[in-house]
Structures are given as structure tokens and as C-alpha cells.
Design an enzyme around this catalytic site. Structure first.
Site, PDB file in Angstrom:
ATOM      1  N   ASN A 210       0.843  -1.189   0.000  1.00 61.71           N
ATOM      2  CA  ASN A 210       0.000   0.000   0.000  1.00 61.71           C
ATOM      3  C   ASN A 210       0.880   1.241   0.000  1.00 61.71           C
ATOM      4  O   ASN A 210       2.108   1.150   0.005  1.00 61.71           O
ATOM      5  CB  ASN A 210      -0.976  -0.011   1.182  1.00 61.71           C
ATOM      6  CG  ASN A 210      -0.270  -0.071   2.518  1.00 61.71           C
ATOM      7  OD1 ASN A 210       0.551   0.787   2.838  1.00 61.71           O
ATOM      8  ND2 ASN A 210      -0.574  -1.095   3.307  1.00 61.71           N
ATOM      9  N   ASP A 306      -4.948 -10.036  12.666  1.00 59.75           N
ATOM     10  CA  ASP A 306      -5.389  -8.704  13.085  1.00 59.75           C
ATOM     11  C   ASP A 306      -4.535  -8.286  14.280  1.00 59.75           C
ATOM     12  O   ASP A 306      -4.824  -8.649  15.432  1.00 59.75           O
ATOM     13  CB  ASP A 306      -6.875  -8.736  13.454  1.00 59.75           C
ATOM     14  CG  ASP A 306      -7.453  -7.343  13.645  1.00 59.75           C
ATOM     15  OD1 ASP A 306      -6.711  -6.452  14.107  1.00 59.75           O
ATOM     16  OD2 ASP A 306      -8.643  -7.151  13.338  1.00 59.75           O
ATOM     17  N   LYS A 338     -14.583   0.247  14.197  1.00 58.53           N
ATOM     18  CA  LYS A 338     -13.280  -0.402  14.424  1.00 58.53           C
ATOM     19  C   LYS A 338     -12.881  -0.295  15.892  1.00 58.53           C
ATOM     20  O   LYS A 338     -12.327  -1.246  16.471  1.00 58.53           O
ATOM     21  CB  LYS A 338     -12.229   0.253  13.521  1.00 58.53           C
ATOM     22  CG  LYS A 338     -10.873  -0.419  13.524  1.00 58.53           C
ATOM     23  CD  LYS A 338      -9.967   0.227  12.478  1.00 58.53           C
ATOM     24  CE  LYS A 338      -8.597  -0.436  12.427  1.00 58.53           C
ATOM     25  NZ  LYS A 338      -7.723   0.180  11.384  1.00 58.53           N
TER      26      LYS A 338
END
Length: 401
Positions: A210, A306, A338
């Protein structure tokens, strides 16, 4: 108000229309209990007369290295030794450049080299000058040497433009000088920060990644260290220099970042997950380069761990777990989801669809959410945004005691 009682402030005034605010600054510093002496650059004298500062400070104003009366006894060295703090406000782009380069071609720059007192500078200039890479590089150089940068603020400018580059108001500068005298707010704290992207390899030459530059996370790590914390920084594949005094662990993939973060977790007071961790990774990494073989290609992706949720649920969970959310729409809704879903204490969200916010740039703006509150950090240099975020974190840690 005597927050600066006993302090000897050497105020340097450089050229720019904001020099008129320095007169009010002298008064505010003296009201706070400080003794103030003023040094002006030649350019500053074109905007405000020295008589004004002499009247307000109660001391003669110095502006030249070649003052025969003052320099008969090495007056510039005497001034450098006299000061307990050196404050340059306003600091023009030219002054920032000369300080960063270590020049000593006028009285003010010479004093800044000759003093052992902490140096604080409050920039003031046109928004384009402030944003210029040369100015930002000079600021980064000064910060790396321990110089405290105060501001700048954003808003209307004398040139008619609007943006970052305004001198902080005198009251804000006085408050910052007072704060510089206090013990660092994160002294004795241990912080763990993750920063940058992760790269998930497809084969030896290709990867999924990214646009994260790591600049925000590195700014957080640097600011935390300056506030007295012991900082460990787990960094994805970026080429940024390690902030002074920070312990750095380099990783590439999400699994490696998770391993490094969990290994460093015990004993930490806070974890700040500023890294942009890949959500998915190739199911397998090919040992050889994948050759072109058709009009389409399917790669099976699997979820990565995660890290934020794992830290929040870990037996060695820090007292504060802070996440980041880079969003392009419905900022608050996604950030709060979140926050609750992953069991975080705070989440710092930014809208990366807006120009000049977040990925790859030097500026950012954050909206910080917690269960029953919100705080917005205005758009500005990531260094300033990081400091304001850490002030919130320090508030929370202190409230827990």
C-alpha cells in the site's frame, strides 16, 4: 501568573510582518515572570523599531555583532550564557535555513550556536514557503538536533492567502515555553509504535502493498521520545531514518510485524498501531518469478492476522491500545466501528481521499475517537499532529493513576 519566574528568555525576532506580534510576546513573557532581552535581525528592524522592544523589555536591544560597546567584553557570548531559554519568534524561512545550516553571519544566528540553553523557534511565513521541501527539510534537521518547533498555526495570512504558516498567538507561545520547563509528560513511560506498510510477497519480484510512507508513525515515535518515553518502533519496509533514541525493529510482512509487536509487548504502557498492515496476503509465495501466461491471472489471498485486535486481547495488554483508521468515506462511522469491534481505547482516523492528508505526504489531520468522546487535530505537519495526539495519550495515562 508566575509560570516563568526566574527564567531568562533571550527572544530573537527575525524579519516578517509577524514581527509586530513579538512586542505583545515580550509583554506576555514578562507578565509570566520572565526576564526578557531581545535580539533583532536587520530584516526585523524594517518591520518594528528597536525602541518598542527596549521599552517593553526594560533592556537595550541588540542587533549587530559589530556593536563596539557591547562587544568590548564579548557581549554575544555573555548573552548566550545569560539565557536559560532562547526563543526565536517569529522565525522566518531564511532564519530557519541559517539555523539548520549552522551559520553564524549575524548576531542572532551566532547566539544560537554559542548558547547551551534549549532553543525554541516559532515559524512564521507564507503557506507555500512553509510547505516547500527545503523548509520542511530544515525543520526536520532542527528537530533532530533537539530544537522545539512551536507551530505554525493555520489561517488567514497577511499576503491574503489561507493556510499553515501563521505565527502562533503570543499566549500560545508563552504556554509552550512554560511547558518546556516541565518534566516530560511521558517520562518513565514505555511506548510501542508500529509504522509503515507491510509488503506481502507474490514471488521474488512482486508483492502486494500500500501507499503508506511510515511518516506518521515515525513522527509519533519521535515525538514520544522527545516527551520522555522509552520507545520501540516496529517498522515496515520504509527508508526513513530512525528517530534519535528510538529502538527500531524492521519487518516486511504482516506476520513478521505481528510477531515483533507481540514480542515487544510485555511491560509497555501503550501501543500505537500506526502501521498500514495488509488485510490479505497471497496464500503462497512462489519461489521463482511468475511468468506471464494468459490474459488474466487469479491469485488466492488469505486474511492476515489482526494485530490490533490481538494486542487488545493479549494477556500483556498495555493500559492503552491506540489504532489508526485510514478512510475514504463515512470517517466517524467506520472509525467507531473499528474502535468497538477491536476493543481499542482510542482510534485516530484520517480521510486519505483528501489532498495533503495521510499517505506519502508530510501533513495530516486526525479525528481521534474514544467510547464517549472525540477530539479533532487540525491539518498540519505530521510532527505537530503527532505531538497533539501524544498529549491526548498522556492525558489518558495520567487519568488512570
Amino acid at each position: 501568573m508566575t509560570g516563568l519566574k526566574g527564567q531568562r528568555i533571550l527572544l530573537g525576532v527575525s524579519g516578517g510582518i509577524a514581527a509586530y506580534k513579538a512586542a505583545e510576546l515580550v509583554r506576555r513573557l514578562r507578565d509570566a515572570g520572565a526576564e526578557v532581552r531581545v535580539v533583532m535581525t536587520a530584516a526585523a528592524l524594517h518591520f518594528v523599531g528597536s525602541t518598542t522592544f527596549q521599552a517593553l523589555s526594560g533592556h537595550p536591544v541588540r542587533s549587530s555583532l559589530w556593536d563596539e560597546a557591547a562587544e568590548a567584553a564579548m557581549g554575544h557570548i555573555e548573552l548566550a550564557r545569560w539565557a536559560t531559554r532562547v526563543l526565536v519568534a517569529p522565525a522566518s524561512a531564511n532564519t530557519l535555513a541559517r539555523l539548520a545550516q549552522g551559520r553564524a553571519n549575524d548576531l542572532l544566528s551566532t547566539l544560537c550556536l554559542a548558547t547551551e540553553a534549549p532553543l525554541l523557534v516559532a515559524p512564521a511565513m507564507n503557506r507555500v514557503m512553509w510547505a516547500h521541501p527545503a523548509t520542511q527539510a530544515n525543520v526536520a534537521t532542527l528537530q533532530a538536533r533537539g530544537v522545539e518547533i512551536l507551530g505554525p498555526a493555520s489561517g488567514d495570512q497577511a499576503c491574503g492567502e489561507v493556510g499553515a504558516g501563521r505565527l502562533l498567538e503570543p499566549g500560545q507561545i508563552v504556554a509552550a515555553v512554560e511547558a518546556s520547563l516541565l518534566p516530560p509528560r511521558l517520562s518513565g513511560r514505555r511506548l510501542l509504535v508500529s509504522a509503515g506498510p507491510t509488503f506481502e510477497d507474490i514471488d521474488p519480484v512482486r508483492f502486494i502493498g500500500n501507499r503508506s510512507s511510515g511518516k506518521m508513525g515515525f513522527a509519533v515515535a519521535d515525538a514520544a521520545r522527545r516527551m520522555g518515553a522509552e520507545v520501540t518502533l516496529v517498522a515496515g519496509p520504509v527508508s526513513l531514518p530512525t528517530p534519535p533514541g528510538v529502538t527500531r525493529v524492521d519487518v516486511r510482512r504482516a506476520a513478521q510485524m505481528r510477531e515483533a509487536v507481540l514480542a515487544a509487548l510485555p511491560g509497555m504502557d501503550a501501543y500505537i498501531g500506526a502501521a498500514a498492515v495488509a488485510d490479505y496476503a497471497p496464500a503462497e509465495t512462489l519461489p521463482q518469478k511468475l511468468k506471464k501466461s494468459g490474459d488474466s491471472l487469479a491469485i488466492t489471498l488469505v486474511r492476515t492476522a489482526d494485530i490490533l485486535a490481538d494486542v487488545a486481547a493479549h494477556a500483556a495488554r498495555p493500559r492503552l491500545v491506540v489504532g489508526f483508521a485510514a478512510e475514504t468515506q463515512d470517517l466517524e462511522a467506520y472509525a467507531r466501528d473499528k474502535l468497538h469491534r477491536k476493543g481499542l481505547d482510542l482510534i485516530a482516523a484520517n480521510d486519505v481521499s483528501r489532498a495533503g492528508h495521510g499517505f506519502e505526504g508530510d501533513d495530516n489531520a486526525l479525528s481521534v475517537f474514544w467510547r464517549d468522546g472525540r477530539h479533532d487535530i487540525a491539518h498540519g505537519p505530521k510532527t505537530r499532529v503527532a505531538r497533539e495526539l501524544l498529549q491526548l495519550l498522556a492525558d489518558r495515562l495520567e487519568a488512570m493513576e
